[in-house]
Write a protein that holds these residues in place. Structure first.
Motif, PDB file in Angstrom:
ATOM      1  N   UNK A 170       0.804  -1.218   0.000  1.00  0.00           N
ATOM      2  CA  UNK A 170       0.000   0.000   0.000  1.00  0.00           C
ATOM      3  C   UNK A 170       0.837   1.267   0.000  1.00  0.00           C
ATOM      4  N   UNK A 171       2.158   1.149   0.175  1.00  0.00           N
ATOM      5  CA  UNK A 171       3.008   2.324   0.314  1.00  0.00           C
ATOM      6  C   UNK A 171       3.759   2.695  -0.954  1.00  0.00           C
ATOM      7  N   UNK A 172       3.465   2.052  -2.056  1.00  0.00           N
ATOM      8  CA  UNK A 172       4.118   2.440  -3.306  1.00  0.00           C
ATOM      9  C   UNK A 172       3.131   2.336  -4.473  1.00  0.00           C
ATOM     10  N   UNK A 173       3.416   3.134  -5.507  1.00  0.00           N
ATOM     11  CA  UNK A 173       2.621   3.125  -6.733  1.00  0.00           C
ATOM     12  C   UNK A 173       3.431   2.423  -7.817  1.00  0.00           C
ATOM     13  N   UNK A 191       8.305  -0.021 -16.473  1.00  0.00           N
ATOM     14  CA  UNK A 191       7.674  -0.073 -15.160  1.00  0.00           C
ATOM     15  C   UNK A 191       8.207   1.071 -14.304  1.00  0.00           C
ATOM     16  N   UNK A 192       7.294   1.826 -13.692  1.00  0.00           N
ATOM     17  CA  UNK A 192       7.676   2.883 -12.752  1.00  0.00           C
ATOM     18  C   UNK A 192       7.197   2.487 -11.362  1.00  0.00           C
ATOM     19  N   UNK A 193       8.069   2.582 -10.381  1.00  0.00           N
ATOM     20  CA  UNK A 193       7.732   2.274  -8.987  1.00  0.00           C
ATOM     21  C   UNK A 193       8.080   3.504  -8.159  1.00  0.00           C
ATOM     22  N   UNK A 194       7.109   3.987  -7.404  1.00  0.00           N
ATOM     23  CA  UNK A 194       7.304   5.232  -6.661  1.00  0.00           C
ATOM     24  C   UNK A 194       6.769   5.107  -5.240  1.00  0.00           C
ATOM     25  N   UNK A 195       7.537   5.610  -4.306  1.00  0.00           N
ATOM     26  CA  UNK A 195       7.071   5.753  -2.928  1.00  0.00           C
ATOM     27  C   UNK A 195       7.315   7.193  -2.497  1.00  0.00           C
ATOM     28  N   UNK A 196       6.458   7.705  -1.617  1.00  0.00           N
ATOM     29  CA  UNK A 196       6.557   9.120  -1.259  1.00  0.00           C
ATOM     30  C   UNK A 196       5.933   9.353   0.107  1.00  0.00           C
ATOM     31  N   UNK A 204      10.833   8.771  -3.852  1.00  0.00           N
ATOM     32  CA  UNK A 204      11.813   7.831  -4.401  1.00  0.00           C
ATOM     33  C   UNK A 204      11.142   7.066  -5.535  1.00  0.00           C
ATOM     34  N   UNK A 205      11.878   6.864  -6.622  1.00  0.00           N
ATOM     35  CA  UNK A 205      11.298   6.131  -7.744  1.00  0.00           C
ATOM     36  C   UNK A 205      12.352   5.261  -8.415  1.00  0.00           C
ATOM     37  N   UNK A 206      11.865   4.187  -9.017  1.00  0.00           N
ATOM     38  CA  UNK A 206      12.704   3.269  -9.801  1.00  0.00           C
ATOM     39  C   UNK A 206      12.065   3.087 -11.172  1.00  0.00           C
ATOM     40  N   UNK A 207      12.917   2.890 -12.186  1.00  0.00           N
ATOM     41  CA  UNK A 207      12.466   2.719 -13.557  1.00  0.00           C
ATOM     42  C   UNK A 207      13.060   1.421 -14.108  1.00  0.00           C
ATOM     43  N   UNK A 227      13.478  11.694  -9.274  1.00  0.00           N
ATOM     44  CA  UNK A 227      12.321  10.929  -8.801  1.00  0.00           C
ATOM     45  C   UNK A 227      11.027  11.683  -9.083  1.00  0.00           C
ATOM     46  N   UNK A 228       9.964  10.940  -9.416  1.00  0.00           N
ATOM     47  CA  UNK A 228       8.695  11.561  -9.778  1.00  0.00           C
ATOM     48  C   UNK A 228       7.569  10.541  -9.623  1.00  0.00           C
ATOM     49  N   UNK A 229       6.369  11.053  -9.465  1.00  0.00           N
ATOM     50  CA  UNK A 229       5.174  10.217  -9.380  1.00  0.00           C
ATOM     51  C   UNK A 229       4.402  10.334 -10.687  1.00  0.00           C
ATOM     52  N   UNK A 230       4.379   9.271 -11.519  1.00  0.00           N
ATOM     53  CA  UNK A 230       3.693   9.363 -12.818  1.00  0.00           C
ATOM     54  C   UNK A 230       2.175   9.386 -12.667  1.00  0.00           C
TER      55      UNK A 230
END
Length: 413
Positions: A170-173, A191-196, A204-207, A227-230
């Motif tokens: 539940x803590x990441x998109x 794939x984009x993975x983001x937590x904030x 923080x994000x990973x690609x 880092x960004x939230x898509x």
């Protein structure tokens, strides 16, 4: 009269009679290969798949990359279709995928979803449609489905992701985007993975990239990219993916990803002078294809002012934008006020598609013609009544459109 009719029938019968012995010695003229391919690419996809068993040559021909791409191009000249997915959040087995009848050059006043494409394990979030394939997300895993071949491929999760390993689900998109490398003729998944934090002060994000081919695996890319939230909505143009994202609570950016070079770029979306600086959840905008150029369609003030701002990218490198403001007539605003919230899903046939966020009866979407500054309502029919009886908190509904291309390719991963 009766005798004359009988004589005519007999004479007609004799005229169409063919000697079986002649058929045994008759040899059909050979059809040139290029002409044969042109004929076969115009057949329905189901016929092509069935004819693979005619001979080893035909099976090899239909499996070749040249024929698959030629068939894809020919089929893309047909009428487009819309897809709708329904997911029961408490019972995945009751999920559903529907397809509309083909859409001609002009949108009708109503559209019937009369094709049920549901298969097992179909339920999922956020449809992506590209080159005849549909991608959707189930339990943080991408599922790739070909409605023509009925093949479903489930890709593995990213076991090396630091964010997934350290955070609760539940803590990441997590979002998956499909694209095509035109040079290597490869389908790829981003794939984009983001937590904030709640205030988005810390992001923080990973690609990650996955090539859809035999032996494919996840590869992390662009580790130094900001880092960004898509936003979950995408635009594919000429092998480049575009999506909007947020670097903090108030800063919106337009991100590009080249599927060939696997390089990212980012530019900030401008604000109109005099407008308030609104937080992310109060902004309604998406990226669209505007006459072959990337543009940001901002409908934040559509209900309040009846206006839409269109920001067209004129020069990406120099960060030059052209702004256009469209004003709707008051008589056209009633479909806007009838709905709690509309989502802009991109463009189809040069029109922006606005879809209600929640499933309501009667269900409809709006076509916004930017050239004529005209809004048209299209009612959707064919949705089973049982979906309207469920609370919106228990279901997930998504609508996506695609060009009519059909793929006869079987994925190997």
């Amino acid at each position: 009269m009766t005798r004359m009719r009988r004589k005519r029938r007999r004479r007609h019968h004799r005229e169409i009679h063919v000697d079986v012995e002649d058929l045994k010695t008759w040899v059909a003229p050979e059809i040139p290969l290029d002409l044969l391919i042109e004929i076969l690419t115009r057949l329905p996809a189901k016929s092509v798949l069935r004819f693979k068993c005619v001979s080893n040559f035909w099976s090899s021909l239909f499996s070749s990359r040249y024929f698959r791409n030629r068939f894809l191009m020919v089929s893309s000249q047909r009428h487009s279709r819309l897809y709708m997915s329904f997911m029961d959040l408490y019972n995945d087995s009751k999920s559903m995928l529907l397809s509309s009848a083909p859409i001609s050059s002009t949108f009708p006043s109503s559209l019937v979803f009369d094709q049920d494409l549901t298969i097992r394990k179909m339920g999922g979030f956020i449809l992506r449609v590209l080159r005849g394939f549909i991608c959707f997300t189930v339990d943080s895993k991408p599922h790739i489905y070909n409605p023509t071949t009925r093949q479903l491929v489930i890709l593995p999760a990213m076991e090396e992701s630091v964010i997934i390993a350290e955070e609760e689900e539940d803590n990441y998109e997590i979002f998956f985007f499909m694209g095509h490398d035109h040079v290597k003729d490869q389908l790829k998944l981003l794939c984009t993975i983001t937590t904030m934090s709640n205030d988005m002060q810390k992001i923080e994000s990973e690609l990650w990239v996955f090539v859809l081919e035999a032996g494919g695996s996840w590869k992390r890319v662009a580790k130094e990219f900001p880092p960004h939230l898509p936003s979950p909505y995408e635009l594919n143009m000429n092998g480049v993916l575009y999506y909007l994202a947020w670097t903090d609570m108030h800063t919106c950016v337009l991100v590009s990803f080249d599927f060939r070079s696997e390089e990212f770029n980012m530019i900030q979306v401008p604000r109109k002078a005099g407008d308030k600086i609104l937080p992310r959840l109060k902004k309604w905008l998406t990226q669209i294809d505007y006459a072959g150029k990337v543009a940001v369609f901002d409908m934040t003030y559509l209900k309040v002012r009846g206006t839409v701002d269109l920001w067209v990218v004129q020069d990406w490198r120099n960060k030059e934008w052209l702004r256009k403001t469209l004003v709707l007539q008051p008589s056209q605003l009633h479909p806007i006020f009838d709905n709690h919230r509309l989502l802009a899903k991109g463009t189809l046939k040069g029109k922006v598609i606005l879809v209600p966020r929640y499933l309501v009866s009667p269900f409809y979407f709006l076509c916004y013609d930017l050239q004529l500054n005209d809004l048209k309502k299209v009612e959707i029919k064919g949705i089973p009544d049982r979906w309207f009886s469920k609370p919106n908190t228990d279901i997930y509904c998504d609508i996506e459109f695609m060009n009519p291309s059909e793929s006869i390719e079987y994925l190997e991963t």
